[in-house]
Design a protein around this motif. Structure first.
Motif, short mmCIF file in Angstrom:
data_model
loop_
_atom_site.label_atom_id
_atom_site.label_comp_id
_atom_site.label_asym_id
_atom_site.label_seq_id
_atom_site.Cartn_x
_atom_site.Cartn_y
_atom_site.Cartn_z
N HIS A 10 0.84 -1.19 0.00
CA HIS A 10 0.00 0.00 0.00
C HIS A 10 0.88 1.24 0.00
CE1 HIS A 10 -2.80 -3.09 1.40
NE2 HIS A 10 -3.74 -2.32 0.89
N ALA A 11 0.46 2.24 -0.77
CA ALA A 11 1.24 3.45 -0.95
C ALA A 11 0.55 4.64 -0.30
CB ALA A 11 1.47 3.72 -2.42
N ALA A 12 1.36 5.51 0.29
CA ALA A 12 0.89 6.76 0.86
C ALA A 12 1.64 7.92 0.23
CB ALA A 12 1.06 6.76 2.38
N TYR A 65 -2.67 3.73 8.20
CA TYR A 65 -1.48 3.70 7.35
C TYR A 65 -0.41 2.74 7.87
CZ TYR A 65 -3.34 7.67 4.79
OH TYR A 65 -4.12 8.48 4.01
N THR A 68 1.56 0.73 5.23
CA THR A 68 2.24 1.46 4.17
C THR A 68 3.67 0.95 3.97
OG1 THR A 68 0.96 3.47 4.60
CG2 THR A 68 3.02 3.72 3.38
N PRO A 139 -4.31 4.53 2.27
CA PRO A 139 -3.25 3.99 1.41
C PRO A 139 -3.85 3.25 0.21
CG PRO A 139 -2.82 3.50 3.72
CD PRO A 139 -4.22 4.03 3.66
#
Length: 214
Positions: A10-12, A65, A68, A139
């Motif tokens: 998962h990207a933040a 998050y 992340t 995310p």
């Protein structure tokens, strides 16, 4: 380095351009002689206030998050000093990749040499991924296929450049020393030819020490 062909997670978003290595890893965390404890220093001034209390507004301090492992960052990420601790701290915290439109050259070399994948996309593509994360308010799920050099999110798919050298390092799990050792036979052949032509330079340091100790 471990072999890596896919990074899933998962990207933040960190919407700060020219985010330098002192912001990634402040100088007070560089006092040790090893890599221990760098996780605690990552993004310290963003994560904590002057009293050392977590800032609830910063995304890494929010429960949503916790998973992340990919950062979508502003341009020229990792500028400033050459401290390799910035890379080690990101890895200790759990980050496996950073996506941005550009990176500082030394940081790029440090990261790729240590197995932290840096993905360079166009500014428009980075902004599209940032907007996707903003729209989701959490995310965004992401897969990075290192073998095909492709980034995939639920709404986007982009290709990214990667040098043949770095591509091989990630897929085969080679750091810079390991990559060099794949050429050991050629290195030894060169050394033997070099010493045959100029025998006086072989073991010159050892011979000098031996003479001085007599």
């Amino acid at each position: 380095m471990d072999k890596q062909s896919h990074i899933q997670g998962h990207a933040a978003v960190l919407r700060i351009a020219n985010f330098d290595t002192d912001q990634v890893m402040p100088k007070q965390f560089l006092r040790g002689i090893d890599k221990a404890g760098l996780k605690d220093g990552l993004f310290y001034d963003l994560r904590f206030d002057e009293a050392g209390n977590p800032k609830p507004e910063f995304f890494l301090n929010q429960a949503a998050y916790a998973s992340t492992n990919i950062l979508i960052a502003g341009s020229n990420y990792g500028c400033g000093s050459s401290r390799e601790h910035a890379v080690w701290g990101m890895q200790q915290y759990g980050f496996k990749a950073v996506i941005a439109s550009s990176f500082a050259e030394i940081f790029y070399s440090n990261a790729m040499g240590n197995g932290l994948l840096l993905v360079t996309l166009s500014e428009d593509q980075v902004q599209a991924l940032m907007q996707e994360a903003d729209d989701l308010g959490a995310p965004v799920a992401m897969e990075i296929d290192i073998e095909s050099c492709t980034v995939r999110s639920p709404k986007h798919q982009f290709s990214f450049p990667m040098s043949a050298r770095h591509h091989r390092m990630f897929l085969e799990g080679l750091d810079v020393i390991g990559l060099t050792l794949t050429l050991q036979a050629q290195i030894e052949t060169f050394a033997q030819q070099h010493w045959a032509k100029q025998p006086w330079v072989k073991d010159v340091a050892r011979k000098t020490v031996d003479r001085l100790e007599q």
